[in-house]
Structure formats: C-alpha cells, structure tokens
Design an enzyme around this catalytic site. Sequence first.
Site, PDB file in Angstrom:
ATOM      1  N   GLU A   7       0.021   4.984   1.982  1.00 32.70           N
ATOM      2  CA  GLU A   7       0.985   5.820   2.701  1.00 32.70           C
ATOM      3  C   GLU A   7       0.399   6.363   4.006  1.00 32.70           C
ATOM      4  OE1 GLU A   7       4.033   6.009   2.279  1.00 32.70           O
ATOM      5  OE2 GLU A   7       4.243   5.175   0.274  1.00 32.70           O
ATOM      6  N   TYR A  23       5.961  14.352   3.123  1.00 31.42           N
ATOM      7  CA  TYR A  23       6.295  12.967   2.782  1.00 31.42           C
ATOM      8  C   TYR A  23       5.225  12.344   1.881  1.00 31.42           C
ATOM      9  CZ  TYR A  23       6.544   8.036   2.685  1.00 31.42           C
ATOM     10  OH  TYR A  23       6.566   6.765   2.197  1.00 31.42           O
ATOM     11  N   ASP A  71      10.734   9.209   4.476  1.00 28.86           N
ATOM     12  CA  ASP A  71      10.089   8.625   5.655  1.00 28.86           C
ATOM     13  C   ASP A  71      11.173   8.160   6.633  1.00 28.86           C
ATOM     14  OD1 ASP A  71      11.149   6.359   4.516  1.00 28.86           O
ATOM     15  OD2 ASP A  71       9.279   5.235   4.435  1.00 28.86           O
TER      16      ASP A  71
END
Length: 375
Positions: free
Chosen positions: A39, A122, A140
Amino acid sequence: MDPSAHEAIGKKLVEWFEANGRDLPWRKEHRPYQIWISEIMLQQTQVKTMLPYYHRWMERFPDVRCVASASDEELLKHWEGLGYYSRVKNIAATARVLCADFGGDLPRNHRALRGLPGIGPYTAGAVMSLAFNEDCPAVDGNVERVLARLLDIAMPVKERKAAEFIRKTAQDLIPRGDARRFNQAIMDLGAMVCSPARPSCGRCPLSFFCVSLARGVAEERPVRSAGRKPLAIDVAVGILVKEGRVFIQKRPASGLMPGLWEFPGGKTVEGETPREALIRELREELDVGVRDLKKIALIRHSYTSFRVSLHAFTCALSDEDAQPEVRAAVEGRWVARQDLDDYAFPAANRKLIRLLLKDGSLLPDVRGLASRHRT
Ligand code: SF4
C-alpha cells in the site's frame, strides 16, 4: 441510498470480484507486512510500475525485522525510482517502532496503526480490512472515483463534506464480515472498469445503481478542485571528472529527496544560462572553479509538482589539487563510473547515469578506476 441498495451493491461487487479480481502477490496470504508495504508503494504509483520493486523488496526484506535492521542507504537503494522518498524513511521508522513496541508485527488496531509514521487513514483501513478482514473502509483514488460516480457527487471530492460522505458510504457499503473482499473489489472496479479517463459502464456490475450514468454525467465525475500547474525549472548539473572518477554528493536527510545522491549543481536564476548557473553553483556549493565545460545532455523529467530540464555538463577542476568542500550536501565522493549504480539517485539524475553508462565516450578521462575515496 437505502440499506437494501447497500446490500445489493455489496453483493454484486463481491460476485464480480470473485470472477474478475486482480491476482496480486500480497493478496495470497493476507500478511499484514506485505499489505502495508504494497500500500505504501502504491501511493502515487501504478501497480505495473511498483510490482518489480515489490518483488525485489520482499526478496531482500521478507519481514519487519529485516527492514528495521537494514541501513537507510540500502533501503533507499531498493526504493530508487519509485519517488516520494519520505515513504521509505517512514517505513524504516515504522519498522523500528514495530520491533520496539509491537513484537515486530503490525497491530490489529486502527488507532495504533494511525499512530505509526507514514500511516494515514487509507493505509490503516487497508491493513485492517485486507490483512485482518475488519470492517474498515479504505478510500483510495479508485474508490473515491467509483463512489463519486455511483452517487453523482457534484462537488470537488477533496472538499471535506464530500470526502466525509464518501468515507461514510464506503463504510456503510461493506457487507458485514466481508471487508477484505469488498474493499479489494471496489479498488479493482476503479482500476479496471470505472477508470479515470473513461468508465466502461457497459461491463460494470453497478450500472443499475449508478446515478451519474443515469444522468449522463459519469465522465464529468469526480469533480476536481482547480489544481496548480507544475512549475517548469531549469537545472544545471556538473559531472566533475578527475583521474577517472566522477564527483557525487549526498542530499540532507530531510527536505526534498532526502538522503539521495546527486551530481552537484542547481537551478538557473533569471537571466542566467545553464553554463553560468553551473559555474556559480559549483563555486557556492563546493568552493571550486571549473574548466572545460562541455554540455553532454538535456534530460527532461516530470515530478508531481515540477517539471525539470536538466542541463548536464562534463567539466574538470580549474585547480586539480583542489578538494570540493560540500556545503549544501552532507557528504561528497569521487566514484568510478561503473560504481554509480551502487548509489540511489533522483529519477532525472538516474536517466543521466543511464546515458553515461551506455556511452562511455561522454566522459573524458574516465579509465574506470574501481576504488573510491571520501573528500
Ligand atoms: Fe463507474 Fe460506469 Fe460503473 Fe457508474 S456504471 S460505477 S460510472 S463504470
């Protein structure tokens, strides 16, 4: 949107995901460490660009402890080319906190995750849902776009009111106990079907529910705030050559592109040619005069907030016995041309190095000495 529509959307998306979802390496075992690193790498970076970096990283740093014990220099080298170098600094800092306070694991707690360097809402939501299957949203750019179109949000999506509405909807849509599949599904739908340039509504499992499609405005969503145009800058860099080696210097640990190596030089000021700027910069930054300036390349590269035109010159010290004295940088070295690959450089410098490695004739007086010494 009523709760029965929520339920139907969740079900449709998960069904679509089972048949169409992307096969990504960090999705196989749901390991929190892999999901966290993926991520962070994916921020501002496309999947196909980050995948080779991800594989290289996992091979060298298979767990949190390996990251925590690695040198900053080695971590940077594995990140070189991905940009946004503060990300790798934060990964190193987080790995050290995880080893000191959490037994080397990522905590299964949204608040604790948010307290770690570089982990925002996030990433915390992605780790909580994708690794631990907790019912947390992970909004996102893909999810934001899908929901802005699905709900036909007519205000800029970054405005607080719109952002809160999107986050709440992303939370409400999660089928209870199925956040992992749902969040991956909506991310993939945004990446594969509801794409930025043109949504493929004809093959979208949510077309029946999509308000912007019904109103004929899907391509006008999401609404973006008026952005600033990237700044165009001219930078002159000097490839100082001496006894077969070239001079490089290391940027400070904070600020733009922290800890990366670069060729010395700097921005042109108004009315100054790149050649004049380079002579001035080398005097200011290294306290040296130079001779035999020869322009060998013009490299163009776009970063997020600026576009750089890099004017590259080879040159030699006017006084061969002078030692460059780094002022703006934290360290300087003379290195052999073939050793440049051992160092992490910003993208525009790296393009220049590729040229130098490809065409040996660009550098005068380089006989490829392997040894190095510090200034
Ligand atoms: Fe996006 Fe079209 Fe699907 Fe609406 S119907 S969510 S605009 S792809």
